[in-house]
Design an enzyme around this catalytic site. Structure first.
Site, PDB file in Angstrom:
ATOM      1  N   GLU A  35      -5.725  -2.130  -2.105  1.00  0.00           N
ATOM      2  CA  GLU A  35      -5.990  -3.196  -3.093  1.00  0.00           C
ATOM      3  C   GLU A  35      -7.471  -3.490  -3.330  1.00  0.00           C
ATOM      4  OE1 GLU A  35      -3.686  -6.580  -1.855  1.00  0.00           O
ATOM      5  OE2 GLU A  35      -1.791  -5.517  -2.069  1.00  0.00           O
ATOM      6  N   GLU A  57       5.729   0.743  -1.473  1.00  0.00           N
ATOM      7  CA  GLU A  57       6.234  -0.587  -1.095  1.00  0.00           C
ATOM      8  C   GLU A  57       7.290  -1.059  -2.091  1.00  0.00           C
ATOM      9  OE1 GLU A  57       3.002  -3.346  -0.366  1.00  0.00           O
ATOM     10  OE2 GLU A  57       1.718  -1.774   0.435  1.00  0.00           O
TER      11      GLU A  57
HETATM   12  C1  XIL Z   1       3.211  -8.387   3.353  1.00  0.00           C
HETATM   13  C2  XIL Z   1       4.243  -8.464   4.476  1.00  0.00           C
HETATM   14  O1  XIL Z   1       5.459  -7.926   4.020  1.00  0.00           O
HETATM   15  C3  XIL Z   1       4.420  -9.895   4.911  1.00  0.00           C
HETATM   16  O2  XIL Z   1       5.260  -9.958   6.061  1.00  0.00           O
HETATM   17  C4  XIL Z   1       3.064 -10.526   5.233  1.00  0.00           C
HETATM   18  O3  XIL Z   1       3.246 -11.902   5.503  1.00  0.00           O
HETATM   19  C5  XIL Z   1       2.097 -10.355   4.080  1.00  0.00           C
HETATM   20  O4  XIL Z   1       1.994  -8.992   3.743  1.00  0.00           O
HETATM   21  N1  XIL Z   1       1.090  -5.560  -0.352  1.00  0.00           N
HETATM   22  C6  XIL Z   1       0.821  -4.960   0.855  1.00  0.00           C
HETATM   23  C7  XIL Z   1       1.576  -5.379   2.063  1.00  0.00           C
HETATM   24  O5  XIL Z   1       0.053  -3.985   0.894  1.00  0.00           O
HETATM   25  O6  XIL Z   1       0.809  -5.264   3.240  1.00  0.00           O
HETATM   26  C8  XIL Z   1       2.108  -6.782   1.946  1.00  0.00           C
HETATM   27  O7  XIL Z   1       2.951  -7.025   3.064  1.00  0.00           O
HETATM   28  C9  XIL Z   1       2.852  -6.967   0.640  1.00  0.00           C
HETATM   29  C10 XIL Z   1       1.933  -6.726  -0.525  1.00  0.00           C
END
Ligand code: XIL
Length: 367
Positions: free
Chosen positions: A155, A261
């Site tokens: 990101e 994701e």
């Molecule tokens: C999220 C997790 O799923 C949560 O448990 C945590 O509280 C916050 O992070 N993009 C990403 C991930 O790259 O690392 C994030 O994961 C979701 C958004």
């Protein structure tokens, strides 16, 4: 006589196993897509229920740790590493013959502030760069040979008009922090896939910036090997055409594309994207008692359409990872506000939803 009896047993055995395999076809995600790309899932840790572990091992060939490999978890203070829970996860994967994707080395969120301060003041470029390199050497070195890939930088692209997000990594080191991170990751792990990972980079503006990041990395001889499109999408707003164009465009840069994701949010919301600092007000929870059948069907259709697209471009893709094992384990129950969400292929009781059949059906059609 004895030979006859053995032959008899053999015939019965062959018939029974043929019957069993006809009655219970192998309906796992990982085998349905085995010839095309890996199917992964993010898990919170090793403390899963037995039923969850069985689901994980049946359907998924690779895992990502949802939180335990982020800098905040692994490296809370300078020089102090906490490898315990992520080591356990890597060991669980190894002993079950599945692979691990490291998430994530350099990110602005869930990253402790010590990286950026020096006696209470903002640290100079050289100090932050040295700490970044040490972090990457410490973590990627520790897992070298044990992880298949690293989300090296997560990101870094700005959601608005700027090129890069104004993170502390950018303001302390400068634009070359991305290239420096990839170079350090390759030094620490000679083999892992090295990925730039972000949300929304399939869409016009951010896609152009992602291409700029990729080209800039190549110009600096930084060893990027893949792009991760996070894939946090929303029901009825999945940008199919943009996703297809992005897969083609990133692949044309010589990179493998992964969806890292994946989830489809079904609860209406007012903000989009996946910036974890976004918070929404309100407490309405429209699907607390379950998902209405018509929405369930739309979810199934949109998942099927997505996988049809991934299959069409499977020569350009290496992995599709779901961000959560089942509805009860999805981060979307808490982000961007608390609500009961239903974004995955399995419900809270770990039962397959129509979306699972739809995705498996897409695989059958493309055999
Ligand atoms: C999220 C997790 O799923 C949560 O448990 C945590 O509280 C916050 O992070 N993009 C990403 C991930 O790259 O690392 C994030 O994961 C979701 C958004």
């Amino acid at each position: 006589m004895r030979i006859m009896r053995i032959l008899n047993y053999l015939v019965v055995f062959i018939f029974t196993s043929a019957y069993i395999s006809a009655a219970e076809p192998d309906d796992s995600l990982k085998s349905a897509f085995a010839k095309r790309f890996d199917i992964g899932v993010a898990i919170p840790g090793t403390n899963l229920k037995d039923s969850e572990k069985a689901l994980l091992l049946k359907h998924f060939s690779t895992i990502t740790s949802e939180n335990s490999m982020k800098p905040q978890s692994l490296h809370p203070d300078e020089g102090r590493y906490e490898f315990g829970s992520s080591d356990a996860l890597v060991e669980m994967a190894r002993s079950n013959g599945i692979t691990v994707n490291g998430h994530t080395l350099i990110w602005h969120s869930q990253c402790p502030n010590w990286f950026f301060t020096d006696n209470g003041k903002p640290a100079e470029r050289e100090l932050v760069l040295k700490r970044m390199r040490e972090h990457i050497a410490g973590v990627a070195g520790h897992y070298a040979g044990k992880v298949a890939s690293w989300d090296v930088v997560n990101e870094a692209i700005d959601d608005g008009r700027e090129y890069l997000r104004k993170s502390k990594w950018l303001t302390s080191i400068g634009e070359d922090f991305i290239a420096e991170a990839f170079i350090a990751a390759r030094l620490a792990d000679p083999k892992a896939d090295l990925i730039y990972n972000d949300y929304g980079i399939e869409l016009g503006g951010k896609r152009e910036k992602a291409l700029r990041v990729i080209r800039d990395l190549k110009k600096r001889n930084a060893p990027i090997t893949g792009v991760g499109i996070q894939g946090h999408w929303a029901l009825d707003r999945v940008p199919f055409k943009a996703i297809e164009d992005a897969i083609i465009a990133f692949h044309a840069e010589g990179l493998k594309v992964s969806i890292t994701e994946l989830d489809i949010d079904v609860v209406p919301r007012s903000s989009f994207g996946a910036d974890i600092s976004t918070r929404e007000k309100g407490s309405d929870d429209p699907y607390a008692n379950g998902l209405p059948a018509d929405i369930q069907k739309r979810l199934a259709d949109q998942y099927a359409q997505l996988f049809a697209l991934f299959l069409k471009h499977s020569d350009k893709m290496s992995r599709v990872t779901f961000w959560g094992l089942h509805d009860g384990r999805s981060w979307l129950n808490g982000f961007p506000r608390r609500r009961t969400n239903h974004p995955m292929l399995f419900d809270r009781s770990l039962q397959p939803k129509p979306a699972l059949d739809a995705v498996l059906g897409a695989a059958k059609q493309h055999e």
